[in-house]
Scaffold this active site. Structure first.
Site, PDB file in Angstrom:
ATOM      1  N   THR A  32      34.979  20.752 -80.348  1.00  0.00           N
ATOM      2  CA  THR A  32      34.791  20.494 -81.832  1.00  0.00           C
ATOM      3  C   THR A  32      35.224  18.829 -81.719  1.00  0.00           C
ATOM      4  O   THR A  32      36.272  18.443 -81.128  1.00  0.00           O
ATOM      5  CB  THR A  32      35.620  21.261 -82.787  1.00  0.00           C
ATOM      6  OG1 THR A  32      36.799  20.973 -82.619  1.00  0.00           O
ATOM      7  CG2 THR A  32      35.399  22.580 -82.350  1.00  0.00           C
ATOM      8  N   ASP A  56      36.749  18.548 -88.732  1.00  0.00           N
ATOM      9  CA  ASP A  56      37.876  17.709 -89.204  1.00  0.00           C
ATOM     10  C   ASP A  56      39.030  18.658 -89.334  1.00  0.00           C
ATOM     11  O   ASP A  56      38.903  19.613 -90.311  1.00  0.00           O
ATOM     12  CB  ASP A  56      37.445  16.784 -90.593  1.00  0.00           C
ATOM     13  CG  ASP A  56      38.749  16.015 -91.058  1.00  0.00           C
ATOM     14  OD1 ASP A  56      39.826  16.328 -90.499  1.00  0.00           O
ATOM     15  OD2 ASP A  56      38.538  15.031 -91.821  1.00  0.00           O
ATOM     16  N   SER A 134      50.982  18.375 -77.308  1.00  0.00           N
ATOM     17  CA  SER A 134      52.161  17.820 -77.857  1.00  0.00           C
ATOM     18  C   SER A 134      52.042  16.472 -77.394  1.00  0.00           C
ATOM     19  O   SER A 134      51.400  15.384 -77.378  1.00  0.00           O
ATOM     20  CB  SER A 134      53.429  18.635 -77.746  1.00  0.00           C
ATOM     21  OG  SER A 134      54.636  17.989 -78.555  1.00  0.00           O
ATOM     22  N   TYR A 148      55.127  10.295 -86.346  1.00  0.00           N
ATOM     23  CA  TYR A 148      54.508  10.886 -85.378  1.00  0.00           C
ATOM     24  C   TYR A 148      55.599  11.895 -84.668  1.00  0.00           C
ATOM     25  O   TYR A 148      54.904  13.086 -84.393  1.00  0.00           O
ATOM     26  CB  TYR A 148      54.185   9.850 -84.204  1.00  0.00           C
ATOM     27  CG  TYR A 148      53.385  10.374 -83.010  1.00  0.00           C
ATOM     28  CD1 TYR A 148      52.089  10.490 -83.075  1.00  0.00           C
ATOM     29  CD2 TYR A 148      54.011  10.300 -81.811  1.00  0.00           C
ATOM     30  CE1 TYR A 148      51.612  11.573 -81.913  1.00  0.00           C
ATOM     31  CE2 TYR A 148      53.432  10.741 -80.744  1.00  0.00           C
ATOM     32  CZ  TYR A 148      52.288  11.176 -80.753  1.00  0.00           C
ATOM     33  OH  TYR A 148      51.926  11.723 -79.564  1.00  0.00           O
ATOM     34  N   LYS A 152      55.190  16.118 -83.946  1.00  0.00           N
ATOM     35  CA  LYS A 152      55.237  16.766 -82.522  1.00  0.00           C
ATOM     36  C   LYS A 152      56.470  17.717 -82.357  1.00  0.00           C
ATOM     37  O   LYS A 152      56.442  18.703 -81.781  1.00  0.00           O
ATOM     38  CB  LYS A 152      55.019  15.571 -81.399  1.00  0.00           C
ATOM     39  CG  LYS A 152      53.888  14.999 -81.454  1.00  0.00           C
ATOM     40  CD  LYS A 152      52.915  15.741 -81.029  1.00  0.00           C
ATOM     41  CE  LYS A 152      51.523  14.998 -81.200  1.00  0.00           C
ATOM     42  NZ  LYS A 152      50.134  15.944 -80.899  1.00  0.00           N
ATOM     43  N   THR A 183      44.507   5.632 -72.468  1.00  0.00           N
ATOM     44  CA  THR A 183      43.195   6.096 -73.429  1.00  0.00           C
ATOM     45  C   THR A 183      43.293   5.060 -74.410  1.00  0.00           C
ATOM     46  O   THR A 183      43.528   3.679 -74.069  1.00  0.00           O
ATOM     47  CB  THR A 183      43.609   7.417 -73.974  1.00  0.00           C
ATOM     48  OG1 THR A 183      44.547   7.305 -74.906  1.00  0.00           O
ATOM     49  CG2 THR A 183      43.758   8.350 -73.064  1.00  0.00           C
TER      50      THR A 183
END
Length: 275
Positions: A32, A56, A134, A148, A152, A183
């Protein structure tokens, strides 16, 4: 033995690397992502192995619908990988109310709803494995990433609890904790307008490190995906899978410091019991 996987957040980074490796070894994948075009090339190469759905994770009803479709069409899903998320990058008083809501909605509530949607199917089929992505930031914290980290640390607590609830049904969890990974992480950061008052603070130091490249992204997403693929076969499932040598050193230091602080408070803690 080949498995069937459900992977959210599969358009890039570790999620995409994982999907690629799974398809290459012959597994089936229900992937997805918000824009299915991102995996068009893989869909053309593996039409019998790859099932794509637009999703989403901010939409709980859509999560339930897509999860039901995936389990119905594949018949059984052995491993669920919840990896959709992003990072909000700014000092706590800089970020807006809407940005706070969106960060927690995506990383925390979205992950919770993916897991909740999968549990009835995993339970009915007699078990399965969930890998919740995580971060090393689920066990330590950097300035400028407060929201953030909030997401987590919270998802780690949720998983620790749910894992105990569903263990009798053969459902096992592993928290995957990557360190900084090469990334599009930096480009994907969401940042509010900066306040000059934070320029000469730890928050400002982290900003400059990220902007200059000094905040080293040393993790290899392909190698991390390979480690995730392997851990799905480990019995029993480890609670956590820490990825990255730097992540290991930083988390080890953070836990050592926390344990020392805990032990220093032993006397005070014991003194507060009812006589």
């Amino acid at each position: 033995m080949n498995k069937t996987w459900l992977v959210t957040g599969s358009s890039s980074g570790i999620g995409k690397a994982l999907v690629e490796q799974l398809l290459e070894r012959g597994d089936r994948v229900a992937a997805t992502l918000r824009k299915t075009q991102a995996l068009k090339d893989l869909a053309e190469r593996y039409p019998e192995q790859l099932w794509l759905a637009q999703l989403d994770v901010n939409d709980a009803e859509a999560i339930r619908k897509v999860v039901k479709q995936a389990f119905t069409e594949w018949g059984r899903i052995d491993v669920v990988v919840s990896s959709a998320g992003y990072a909000l990058f700014g000092a706590a008083e800089e970020v807006s109310d809407e940005q706070i809501k969106q960060q927690l909605q995506t990383n925390l509530v979205g992950s919770i709803q993916v897991i909740r949607a999968c549990l009835p199917f995993l339970r009915e089929q007699g078990g399965g494995r969930v890998l919740q992505v995580s971060s090393e930031g689920g066990q330590l914290a950097y300035p400028n990433f407060s929201l953030y980290h909030a997401s987590k640390w919270a998802i780690e607590g949720f998983v620790e609890s749910v894992a105990q609830e569903v263990a009798p049904f053969g459902i096992e969890f592993t928290l995957v904790e990557p360190g900084p990974t090469r990334t599009n992480f930096g480009a994907a950061l969401v940042s509010p307008p900066q306040m000059a008052v934070y320029d000469k603070t730890p928050a400002g130091d982290v900003r400059r490190a990220v902007a200059s490249g000094e905040f080293a992204l040393t993790g290899d997403p392909v190698k991390m995906a390979k480690a995730m693929l392997a851990v799905a076969d480990v019995q029993p499932a480890p609670k956590r899978l820490l990825l990255g040598s730097g992540a290991y050193e930083r988390v080890h230091a953070a836990l050592t410091e926390r344990l020392a602080a805990l032990e220093a408070q032993q006397e005070v803690a014991r003194s507060t019991e009812i006589d």
